[in-house]
Write an enzyme that holds these catalytic residues in place. Structure first.
Site, short mmCIF file in Angstrom:
data_model
loop_
_atom_site.label_atom_id
_atom_site.label_comp_id
_atom_site.label_asym_id
_atom_site.label_seq_id
_atom_site.Cartn_x
_atom_site.Cartn_y
_atom_site.Cartn_z
N GLU A 1 -11.61 0.07 -0.44
CA GLU A 1 -12.57 0.49 -1.35
C GLU A 1 -13.18 1.99 -1.02
OE1 GLU A 1 -15.25 -2.54 -1.60
OE2 GLU A 1 -13.76 -3.96 -2.71
N CYS B 1 -6.44 -2.06 -4.78
CA CYS B 1 -6.17 -3.63 -4.50
C CYS B 1 -5.42 -3.73 -3.32
CB CYS B 1 -5.71 -4.38 -5.66
SG CYS B 1 -7.04 -4.50 -6.97
N ASN C 1 -7.12 -4.70 0.54
CA ASN C 1 -8.00 -3.71 -0.48
C ASN C 1 -8.76 -2.57 0.37
OD1 ASN C 1 -9.37 -6.17 0.57
ND2 ASN C 1 -10.90 -5.57 -1.30
N GLU D 1 -2.66 -5.52 -3.30
CA GLU D 1 -1.32 -5.73 -3.82
C GLU D 1 -0.65 -4.47 -4.31
OE1 GLU D 1 -3.92 -7.31 -4.96
OE2 GLU D 1 -3.44 -8.98 -6.01
N CYS E 1 -2.61 -4.17 -11.05
CA CYS E 1 -1.56 -4.60 -10.07
C CYS E 1 -0.57 -5.19 -11.00
CB CYS E 1 -2.17 -5.47 -9.01
SG CYS E 1 -3.27 -4.46 -7.97
N1 THU Z 1 -8.97 -6.88 -5.68
C1 THU Z 1 -7.88 -6.97 -4.89
O1 THU Z 1 -7.30 -6.32 -3.78
N2 THU Z 1 -6.78 -7.79 -5.38
C2 THU Z 1 -6.75 -8.64 -6.60
O2 THU Z 1 -5.95 -9.13 -6.82
C3 THU Z 1 -8.21 -8.58 -7.21
C4 THU Z 1 -9.16 -7.64 -6.72
C5 THU Z 1 -9.91 -6.17 -4.64
C6 THU Z 1 -10.27 -5.05 -5.65
C7 THU Z 1 -11.88 -4.78 -4.81
O3 THU Z 1 -11.85 -4.13 -3.60
C8 THU Z 1 -12.29 -6.12 -4.79
O4 THU Z 1 -11.10 -6.81 -4.80
C9 THU Z 1 -13.26 -6.74 -5.65
O5 THU Z 1 -12.86 -6.42 -7.08
#
Ligand code: THU
Length: 134
Positions: free
Chosen positions: A47, A56, A45, A58, A92
């Site tokens: 941000e 995310c 991920n 994925e 996702c």
């Molecule tokens: N996040 C993911 O990367 N994948 C998931 O399946 C759920 C959430 C990330 C998004 C964000 O950077 C952090 O987790 C908190 O939501």
């Protein structure tokens, strides 16, 4: 198929997680998406200070794969250190429904694993078939 084991695919997701740029949530996620031609695309991920722009793990893996020409996918591994195994979020799931609807989804934390066909995670999803108009 690449012939790699579920364990190996999860290992690639754990490796990818190390690069997570999750300074706002503190929630690091790793993913590894296996293409039918054997290639594996990893993601973490990423941000943004403008939170809504975050992406995310994925989707990072999926976009990397699509941008490299991969078209068919077999498995995706998703790992976190959360107390419960973490399923892909709704956004996702929509993208996976569009581009990787036949994957098996391997979810894991340090203690548990869950392995589900994508269709069980996203029944009756919207996809291109609904875009056809009379
Ligand atoms: N996040 C993911 O990367 N994948 C998931 O399946 C759920 C959430 C990330 C998004 C964000 O950077 C952090 O987790 C908190 O939501």
């Amino acid at each position: 198929m690449s012939g790699i084991t579920d364990e190996d695919l999860l290992g690639k997701a754990w490796e990818a997680r190390k690069a997570a740029r999750c300074g706002y949530s503190g929630f690091a996620v790793g993913a590894a998406l296996e293409a039918a031609d054997g290639r594996v695309f990893s993601g973490c991920n990423v941000e943004s200070s403008s939170y809504g722009l975050s992406c995310c793990a994925e989707r990072v893996a999926l976009f990397k794969a699509l941008s490299e020409g991969a078209a068919e996918f077999t498995r995706i591994a998703v790992v976190t250190d959360a107390p419960q195994v973490c399923p892909p979020c709704g956004a996702c799931r929509q993208l996976l429904a569009d581009y990787a609807p036949h994957v098996r989804v391997l979810m894991a934390n340090a203690r548990e694993r869950l392995d589900l066909p994508f269709a069980e995670l996203f029944p009756y999803g919207f996809d291109q078939q609904f875009l056809v108009r009379p």
